[in-house]
Design a protein around this motif. Sequence first.
Motif, PDB file in Angstrom:
ATOM      1  N   TYR A 118      -1.713   8.525   1.753  1.00 25.23           N
ATOM      2  CA  TYR A 118      -0.576   9.413   1.523  1.00 25.23           C
ATOM      3  C   TYR A 118       0.234   8.952   0.310  1.00 25.23           C
ATOM      4  O   TYR A 118       0.706   7.821   0.263  1.00 25.23           O
ATOM      5  N   THR A 134       0.830  -1.201   0.000  1.00 24.51           N
ATOM      6  CA  THR A 134       0.000   0.000   0.000  1.00 24.51           C
ATOM      7  C   THR A 134       0.871   1.261   0.000  1.00 24.51           C
ATOM      8  O   THR A 134       0.444   2.327   0.439  1.00 24.51           O
ATOM      9  N   GLU A 135       2.083   1.105  -0.467  1.00 26.13           N
ATOM     10  CA  GLU A 135       3.020   2.234  -0.520  1.00 26.13           C
ATOM     11  C   GLU A 135       3.599   2.442  -1.911  1.00 26.13           C
ATOM     12  O   GLU A 135       4.285   3.433  -2.155  1.00 26.13           O
ATOM     13  N   SER A 181      -3.446  11.920  -3.110  1.00 26.84           N
ATOM     14  CA  SER A 181      -2.429  12.974  -3.004  1.00 26.84           C
ATOM     15  C   SER A 181      -2.224  13.662  -4.345  1.00 26.84           C
ATOM     16  O   SER A 181      -2.124  14.896  -4.415  1.00 26.84           O
ATOM     17  N   HIS A 234      -4.575   1.697  -1.335  1.00 23.20           N
ATOM     18  CA  HIS A 234      -3.243   2.255  -1.086  1.00 23.20           C
ATOM     19  C   HIS A 234      -3.373   3.174   0.122  1.00 23.20           C
ATOM     20  O   HIS A 234      -4.467   3.638   0.463  1.00 23.20           O
ATOM     21  N   ASN A 235      -2.252   3.462   0.748  1.00 16.39           N
ATOM     22  CA  ASN A 235      -2.256   4.474   1.802  1.00 16.39           C
ATOM     23  C   ASN A 235      -2.764   5.793   1.202  1.00 16.39           C
ATOM     24  O   ASN A 235      -2.449   6.112   0.046  1.00 16.39           O
ATOM     25  N   GLN A 287      -5.984   4.542   5.939  1.00 14.75           N
ATOM     26  CA  GLN A 287      -5.750   5.810   6.640  1.00 14.75           C
ATOM     27  C   GLN A 287      -4.428   5.743   7.408  1.00 14.75           C
ATOM     28  O   GLN A 287      -4.408   5.718   8.637  1.00 14.75           O
ATOM     29  N   ASP A 288      -3.339   5.673   6.677  1.00 17.77           N
ATOM     30  CA  ASP A 288      -1.990   5.624   7.242  1.00 17.77           C
ATOM     31  C   ASP A 288      -1.847   4.491   8.255  1.00 17.77           C
ATOM     32  O   ASP A 288      -1.456   4.712   9.407  1.00 17.77           O
ATOM     33  N   GLU A 289      -2.155   3.308   7.805  1.00 16.77           N
ATOM     34  CA  GLU A 289      -2.039   2.130   8.674  1.00 16.77           C
ATOM     35  C   GLU A 289      -1.668   0.926   7.814  1.00 16.77           C
ATOM     36  O   GLU A 289      -1.870   0.946   6.596  1.00 16.77           O
TER      37      GLU A 289
END
Lengths: 257, 335
Positions: free
Chosen positions: B264, B132-133, B269, B261-262, B290-292
Amino acid sequence: MPDQTKLTAILLMRAALPLTKTLLEENPKLARKYAGWNRVVQFQVQDDPELACHLQFTDGKLEYVVGKHSAPHIDFVFKNAGDFVALMSGKMAVPKIRGALKNFGTLAGFLPLMLGLTLLLPSKLPKEPEKRALKVKLLLYFITTALSLLNRHGYAAMREFTRDMPDRIFQWSVQNGEPAAYLRISKGRTKAGRGIYGRRRPFVHMLFSSIDAAFLVLTSQVDINEAMRDGLLVVDGSPEHGKDISTIMKHIEAMIA
Amino acid sequence: MSTGLTYHTYDTDHMTPAEIYGHVLAELAEERKEIVGLTADLAKSTKIGKFGSKFPHRFFNVGIAEQNLFGMAAGLALAGFIPFVSTFAVFASLRAGEQVRTDICYMNLNCKIIATHSGISFGQAGSTHHCTEDLAVMRSFPNMTVIAPADGYETANAVIACVDHPGPVYIRIGRGFEQTVYTGPDYGFQIGKAVTMHEGSDITVMAIGPCVLHAVEAAKRLKEQGISVRVLNMHTIKPIDKEAVLAAVNDTRRIITVEPHNIYGGLGSAVAETIVEAGKACRLKRLGLQDEFAIVGYTDDLYSYYKLDDNGIMEAVAEMLEVEVEEDEDWENEI
């Protein structure tokens, strides 16, 4: 949750008996036997209000109704749920038949319709294409309704399957759309339906390549994995949920065997 | 480019994007002798094995050595070949991130990366295999084009288009089993150009990958309730289709991005950057992780858990528009 025998009785009473209506729709010759009929035929298990239903003929049109009728012409009364399951599974069981003498004509006239339902029995493997097509239709309708009933009556595996599930459609159909049946699940609730669900795409769609393919798979003559390998069945959508619901379908098969 | 390919004759409805990729690449390679294939012991899982079976002398399995995989691809690209490199997204973007950046992107090499099992599509394989990054990583590499096809047809289109698209391309696909959203390949796929999947004027949902189908399904159901949702398939995250984003801002003033995906660094973005840089303002919600790190479970249940499925998208739309979605079923009235 009711015990296994009662649950099986519920499935047979509420998912199999309503298929008498389908039998009439699919067989005009049989339907003609009931033209103009105004009769009520009831099935019940003694002292169990949950296990009662009646088939109501009004001018030859058949309606399936849950619960008891105040004055049925024929009333099949079973001593217990096991007897009802036995009879519906093609085994020996003799219910008390109230009204048999007074309305013998109704009883005799009704029996061909009950005999038609024996097509659902696992041992019935017709060769004729029309009968195979009818069996596939009856099985799809039966299975989807039975899955929903399992959920509504607290069957653990089905409850577990549906409890946290968001709104999803599980669809079964034969190539080109007929016959088809579906099960909608949403947060622990279920509803069975017939035909193709039109308002959204299925989450899992079990698509049989032909009537014969569906017949082979639904009567367990061909394993689901083999069917997928050989192109008899395509499972479009979540493979894990397809597998899980197929496992519960196998439970139903075992219950009514 | 006309390749004369007949990939549309494949049974795309029943083939996974990865399988289609394998077939399309094998066909492309008939005509394009400079195409070579590489993998790191994942030929079967990533379906590049189909190419390998057909062209064994142009196919290299480097073993479980992803850094070497991309180093070797860079060398082949420098020698004039067009390497197609296939591995899981988590290995392509993280384990071999430095090689992709320095060996390939730094030299702007003509190397095509097909990353399978991206996002949360690996479900039960767990957080180590979820990815997810990757969009954030790949977007940040200069020269890299980043594509996340919606289905098998689009994967085929992206693979064909990327052959003659100069420089490195990262194509992000799932684990297979994703349902198709298109009915055929001829809808005018162009790298960098979003596709309008559903017209609408109340709100715009921008999605990538399998979330495109979910967004379309949500839009259809919301239409029944009088809510008009525009759905854009933002298959190319870099370069992002600025024109489509700004048109959505102008026309609907409300945007929801949906990505496995994240939140962020990915689609959300890229969309936010586009809006802010243009000096525009609108309501924006980013659906994604959500950033996890993702939980472990069935893939489709993860989509549901993170509200990336049609139900989650409907909920987000209703929340942003401050409307209630009505119950559409009488659950008691069964057959």
